[in-house]
Motif scaffolding. Structure first.
Motif, PDB file in Angstrom:
ATOM      1  N   LEU A 170       0.824  -1.224   0.000  1.00 33.24           N
ATOM      2  CA  LEU A 170       0.000   0.000   0.000  1.00 33.24           C
ATOM      3  C   LEU A 170       0.854   1.269   0.000  1.00 33.24           C
ATOM      4  CD1 LEU A 170      -2.832  -1.098   2.461  1.00 33.24           C
ATOM      5  CD2 LEU A 170      -2.809  -1.187  -0.049  1.00 33.24           C
ATOM      6  N   SER A 171       2.000   1.223   0.693  1.00 35.36           N
ATOM      7  CA  SER A 171       2.811   2.441   0.799  1.00 35.36           C
ATOM      8  C   SER A 171       3.441   2.799  -0.545  1.00 35.36           C
ATOM      9  CB  SER A 171       3.901   2.258   1.853  1.00 35.36           C
ATOM     10  OG  SER A 171       4.730   1.199   1.439  1.00 35.36           O
ATOM     11  N   LEU A 204       1.805   2.607  -3.498  1.00 31.43           N
ATOM     12  CA  LEU A 204       0.749   2.698  -4.512  1.00 31.43           C
ATOM     13  C   LEU A 204       0.520   4.073  -5.114  1.00 31.43           C
ATOM     14  CD1 LEU A 204      -2.196   0.435  -3.290  1.00 31.43           C
ATOM     15  CD2 LEU A 204      -0.490  -0.011  -5.048  1.00 31.43           C
ATOM     16  N   LYS A 205       1.475   4.972  -4.964  1.00 30.27           N
ATOM     17  CA  LYS A 205       1.278   6.308  -5.531  1.00 30.27           C
ATOM     18  C   LYS A 205       1.015   6.196  -7.034  1.00 30.27           C
ATOM     19  CE  LYS A 205       5.619   6.853  -3.998  1.00 30.27           C
ATOM     20  NZ  LYS A 205       5.734   5.790  -3.034  1.00 30.27           N
ATOM     21  N   GLN A 219     -12.528   2.080  -1.732  1.00 33.60           N
ATOM     22  CA  GLN A 219     -11.331   2.409  -0.940  1.00 33.60           C
ATOM     23  C   GLN A 219     -10.064   2.035  -1.728  1.00 33.60           C
ATOM     24  OE1 GLN A 219     -12.831   0.080   2.527  1.00 33.60           O
ATOM     25  NE2 GLN A 219     -12.353   1.941   3.699  1.00 33.60           N
ATOM     26  N   ASN A 272      -7.207   3.065  -1.881  1.00 30.71           N
ATOM     27  CA  ASN A 272      -5.887   3.096  -1.240  1.00 30.71           C
ATOM     28  C   ASN A 272      -5.593   1.847  -0.419  1.00 30.71           C
ATOM     29  OD1 ASN A 272      -5.459   5.612  -2.336  1.00 30.71           O
ATOM     30  ND2 ASN A 272      -6.442   6.627  -0.574  1.00 30.71           N
ATOM     31  N   PRO A 314     -10.086   4.189  -9.039  1.00 34.24           N
ATOM     32  CA  PRO A 314     -10.620   5.220  -8.153  1.00 34.24           C
ATOM     33  C   PRO A 314     -11.745   6.022  -8.804  1.00 34.24           C
ATOM     34  CG  PRO A 314      -8.627   6.036  -9.200  1.00 34.24           C
ATOM     35  CD  PRO A 314      -8.903   4.658  -9.784  1.00 34.24           C
TER      36      PRO A 314
END
Ligand code: OGA
Ligand code: NI
Length: 362
Positions: free
Chosen positions: A49-50, A52-53, A226, A228, A298
């Motif tokens: 997740l960290s 995923l930019k 969600q 993110n 998204p």
């Protein structure tokens, strides 16, 4: 947290997965049932997740190759461009590929229409193993992966033996058959260019049956409440020879280049081509099969993409680096193997990066 808690959690998770799979609803069905937050089995670990930019805008970093004139005067320069993209990024887009825009549009529309049918129509063909060559399912590695992705898939075997035509859902039957024809033609052209890019005769890859076993996957990435907390499709490398991908204009596909993720920004009318592990192996590491992923969607509208994986048809043949590409300066980077051995390993692991190709390193 004690050991018992952990194993209880694991069995809760297994039960949730089973319930989801047995519901035959897929992610779209789950969303339509009114869900607003993700079931825990979709939530990915913090390391994923960290990272995923959305990629920084890097226009032009995935090259777009113009195929017009590639059977005449422009061929040498097209071979050079395709070869360079295959060596450096392992991904490129093609335009002027000869597939009419109407065909691209109706293929995407038909796959979308399949996924937007009532749940019961799709549930009839929800299965993980298919004798008929047709199945609808969510997450091919649902029971093997650490976390699930926000997508559903219609799979149709196109070759060496076409799926039972009556089993291909009627809403997209003609379009799937038409797409198969187009991919066969374009795939032949691309394999010719890629063979020449390695200094081999243009017919080399096709003679080795590299276009014969084709599997189509029609993905549907519903809007994610969600985005993110999950992904659309986990980072992986494609196992086959090449993949021909038709995507709509929503976006979300990213490719790993060095330490960075690069967007494969949709180009109207273009198709995305990437090198799979088998071609990296046959090219003795000249061409690169690279990790790629799809972010959870998204936006408010669904994303549709259609990939056709091209694999060698002959599963008993030995595969390995082309002898022409092996020398004392460049020893064989991989051992020989049969496709049966190779695919057995692929289907018993989760979709995680480059572990498959590394298993076959010399
Ligand atoms: C695949 C894949 C990309 C996409 O199916 O292997 O990488 O955009 N798909 O759906
Ligand atoms: Ni892929």
């Amino acid at each position: 947290m004690g050991v018992t808690d952990t194993s209880e959690q694991a069995s809760d998770r297994a039960q949730e997965l089973r319930r989801f799979d047995e519901s035959k609803l897929g992610v779209k069905g789950l969303l339509d049932s009114g869900l607003t937050s993700l079931p825990s089995f979709f939530i990915h670990p913090p390391e994923t997740l960290s990272d995923l930019k959305p990629a920084r805008p890097t226009p032009g970093s995935i090259p777009t190759v113009d195929l017009s004139g590639c059977d005449s005067a422009r061929r040498p320069s097209v071979v050079k461009e395709v070869g360079r993209a295959a060596r450096e990024l392992g991904f490129f887009q093609v335009v002027n590929h000869g597939v009419p825009q109407e065909v691209l549009d109706r293929t995407v529309a038909a796959v979308k229409a399949f996924h937007e049918q009532p749940a019961e129509a799709k549930a009839r063909i929800y299965r993980r193993n298919s004798e008929t060559g047709v199945s609808f399912l969510s997450n091919v590695d649902l029971f093997l992966s650490k976390a699930a992705g926000w997508r559903d898939t219609l799979q149709v075997r196109l070759g060496p033996e076409l799926a039972d035509v009556e089993e291909i859902p009627e809403v997209c039957r003609n379009e799937v058959l038409e797409w198969n024809q187009q991919v066969q033609r374009l795939g032949g052209l691309l394999l010719g260019l890629l063979s020449e890019g390695l200094g081999l005769s243009p017919g080399k890859l096709q003679e080795l049956t590299c276009l014969d076993a084709r599997m189509m996957v029609g993905h549907y990435y519903p809007p994610c409440p969600q985005p993110n907390l999950t992904v659309g499709l986990t980072s992986h490398a494609d196992p086959g020879v090449i993949t021909v991908l038709l995507q709509d204009q929503v976006g979300g596909l990213q490719v790993k280049h060095g330490d960075e993720w690069v967007d494969v920004t949709p180009v109207p009318g273009a198709l995305v081509i990437n090198i799979g592990d088998i071609l990296q192996i046959m090219s003795n590491d000249e061409y690169k099969s690279v990790d790629h992923r799809v972010l959870a969607n998204p936006s408010q509208e669904p994303r549709v993409s259609i990939a056709v994986f091209c694999n060698p048809g002959n599963r008993e043949n030995q595969f390995g680096p082309f002898p022409e590409l092996v020398s004392s300066d460049k020893p064989a980077a991989f051992r020989q193997f049969t496709l049966n051995e190779y695919l057995r390993r692929f289907f018993t692991k989760e979709l995680d990066g480059k572990s498959l190709i590394n298993y076959f390193r010399a």
